[in-house]
Design an enzyme around this catalytic site. Structure first.
Site, PDB file in Angstrom:
ATOM      1  N   CYS A  17      -0.458   8.840 -12.226  1.00  0.00           N
ATOM      2  CA  CYS A  17      -0.088   7.497 -11.781  1.00  0.00           C
ATOM      3  C   CYS A  17       1.202   6.976 -12.439  1.00  0.00           C
ATOM      4  O   CYS A  17       2.274   7.448 -12.098  1.00  0.00           O
ATOM      5  CB  CYS A  17      -1.273   6.558 -11.993  1.00  0.00           C
ATOM      6  SG  CYS A  17      -1.225   5.120 -10.908  1.00  0.00           S
ATOM      7  N   ARG A  36      -2.523  -3.437  -3.016  1.00  0.00           N
ATOM      8  CA  ARG A  36      -2.571  -2.218  -3.840  1.00  0.00           C
ATOM      9  C   ARG A  36      -3.347  -1.150  -3.092  1.00  0.00           C
ATOM     10  O   ARG A  36      -4.199  -1.452  -2.253  1.00  0.00           O
ATOM     11  CB  ARG A  36      -3.272  -2.518  -5.177  1.00  0.00           C
ATOM     12  CG  ARG A  36      -2.477  -3.406  -6.095  1.00  0.00           C
ATOM     13  CD  ARG A  36      -3.232  -3.650  -7.403  1.00  0.00           C
ATOM     14  NE  ARG A  36      -3.265  -2.470  -8.260  1.00  0.00           N
ATOM     15  CZ  ARG A  36      -2.260  -2.094  -9.053  1.00  0.00           C
ATOM     16  NH1 ARG A  36      -1.154  -2.795  -9.100  1.00  0.00           N
ATOM     17  NH2 ARG A  36      -2.373  -1.018  -9.818  1.00  0.00           N
ATOM     18  N   HIS A  69      -6.774   9.042 -10.683  1.00  0.00           N
ATOM     19  CA  HIS A  69      -7.532   8.762 -11.907  1.00  0.00           C
ATOM     20  C   HIS A  69      -8.933   9.294 -11.629  1.00  0.00           C
ATOM     21  O   HIS A  69      -9.132  10.138 -10.785  1.00  0.00           O
ATOM     22  CB  HIS A  69      -7.601   7.258 -12.155  1.00  0.00           C
ATOM     23  CG  HIS A  69      -6.287   6.625 -12.418  1.00  0.00           C
ATOM     24  ND1 HIS A  69      -5.669   6.690 -13.628  1.00  0.00           N
ATOM     25  CD2 HIS A  69      -5.479   5.872 -11.620  1.00  0.00           C
ATOM     26  CE1 HIS A  69      -4.528   6.011 -13.576  1.00  0.00           C
ATOM     27  NE2 HIS A  69      -4.389   5.516 -12.371  1.00  0.00           N
TER      28      HIS A  69
HETATM   29  N1  GLN Z   1       2.025   0.308 -12.492  1.00  0.00           N
HETATM   30  C1  GLN Z   1       1.903   1.294 -11.520  1.00  0.00           C
HETATM   31  C2  GLN Z   1       1.493   0.808 -10.139  1.00  0.00           C
HETATM   32  O1  GLN Z   1       0.696  -0.113  -9.995  1.00  0.00           O
HETATM   33  C3  GLN Z   1       0.962   2.370 -12.038  1.00  0.00           C
HETATM   34  C4  GLN Z   1      -0.506   2.043 -11.951  1.00  0.00           C
HETATM   35  C5  GLN Z   1      -1.392   3.038 -12.635  1.00  0.00           C
HETATM   36  O2  GLN Z   1      -0.946   3.875 -13.421  1.00  0.00           O
HETATM   37  N2  GLN Z   1      -2.671   2.938 -12.409  1.00  0.00           N
HETATM   38  O3  GLN Z   1       1.979   1.341  -9.190  1.00  0.00           O
END
Ligand code: GLN
Length: 252
Positions: free
Chosen positions: A98, A134, A200
Site C-alpha cells: 500500500c 476510498r 493488507h
Molecule cells: N495513504 C495511502 C492511501 O490512502 C496509503 C494507505 C495505506 O497504506 N493503507 O492511498
C-alpha cells in the site's frame, strides 16, 4: 549452525504498518523456523543508519496514512532511498504494501494536491482524486508468476489510485475488488524481485504459497543455488484463504 539463514529488514515498522501488516513478518519468520532455517529480523526506522539496509536478504515495508508517509519521505532522502534503489536493482527480493508500494513509484499526490515524492524506482504514479470514495474491501486476483498457484486474496483500503507505466507488470488481474485504481483491472506491480501490492489483511498468512515464493527467491539469490522448500501443513492457512474466496464468490 544451520545450513541456511536469511536476514529480513523491516522498514519503518513504527510508522508504516497497518491492518495487520506485521503478520507478514511473523509468517516469513515462522515458515523459515519450521524448516530449520535461521532467521533474523532487523527493524529500521527514522534516523537509523541506511547502511544497515545493505545486509538485507529480504525487505518488507507496510502501509500507512498520508501523515506517516510524509515523515518517512524525509527520512528516505537522508540515504535510505539511495540504498533501497540499489538493492531493488540488484534483485534483492522485497514486499511493499500500500503506502510502501506507492513510495516505489514516481509520486503520490494527496487529496489536497500535496505531492509526496516517490523513490522513482518503479514506473508508476499514484493520485488521490479527493472526490472519490476510498477503495475498501476484500479482494481476489488472478496471477501468473507463481508455479504452484494462480491467485491471491487480500484486504485493501486506500484513497490513492495507482497507474502503471509501460515498463512494469501488474502483480495480477482483478477478479473481485478494486486493485490499483478501480478501473483498469490491475493490482500491484512486479519489478525484478520486488513485489508491490495494495493487499493488507495481511497478505502472506492467507496466501502461504506467496510467502514461500518470496522465501525461495531470497534463498536462491543469497546462495546462488536451486533451493526448494520442504512442504508444510497449510490446511489452516488455506481455510482462511478459501473463506475469503467463497465470501467473495457469494458477493458478500
Ligand atoms: N495513504 C495511502 C492511501 O490512502 C496509503 C494507505 C495505506 O497504506 N493503507 O492511498
Amino acid at each position: 549452525m544451520k545450513k541456511y539463514s536469511l536476514h529480513i529488514v523491516w522498514l519503518y515498522p513504527d510508522l508504516m504498518s497497518t491492518y495487520g501488516d506485521r503478520g507478514n513478518i511473523i509468517t516469513l519468520e515462522k515458515r523459515l523456523i519450521w524448516r530449520d532455517i535461521e532467521v533474523s529480523t532487523q527493524m529500521l526506522s527514522i534516523n537509523d543508519d541506511p547502511q544497515l539496509l545493505k545486509k538485507a536478504d529480504f525487505i518488507f515495508m507496510g502501509g500507512a496514512q498520508d501523515r506517516e508517509q510524509t515523515i518517512v519521505a524525509k527520512d528516505f532522502e537522508r540515504g535510505k532511498a539511495h540504498v533501497l534503489h540499489q538493492l531493488i536493482e540488484e534483485d534483492i527480493p522485497g514486499l511493499y504494501i500500500c503506502g510502501a508500494y506507492q513510495f516505489l513509484g514516481k509520486y503520490y499526490k494527496e487529496a489536497d494536491g500535496t505531492e509526496i515524492k516517490g523513490l522513482g524506482i518503479l514506473d508508476l504514479y499514484t493520485e488521490n482524486p479527493g472526490n472519490l470514495p476510498r477503495l475498501i474491501g476484500n479482494t481476489l486476483i488472478n496471477t501468473n508468476f507463481m508455479e504452484s498457484e494462480n491467485n491471491l486474496v487480500g484486504f485493501e483500503n486506500h484513497g490513492g489510485r495507482t497507474y502503471l507505466g509501460n515498463n512494469i507488470k501488474p502483480l495480477g488481474k482483478i477478479v473481485k475488488g478494486y486493485g490499483n485504481n478501480g478501473t483498469d483491472s490491475t493490482e500491484g506491480a512486479i519489478y525484478k524481485n520486488s513485489f508491490g501490492s495494495y493487499f493488507h489483511g495481511p497478505i502472506l498468512p492467507k496466501n502461504p504459497y506467496f510467502a514461500d515464493h518470496l522465501l525461495t527467491l531470497s534463498l536462491q539469490k543469497k546462495y546462488q543455488e536451486d533451493i526448494s522448500l520442504s512442504q508444510l501443513d497449510d490446511s489452516v492457512e488455506m481455510k482462511a484463504h478459501q473463506a475469503i474466496v467463497s465470501r467473495l464468490s457469494r458477493g458478500v
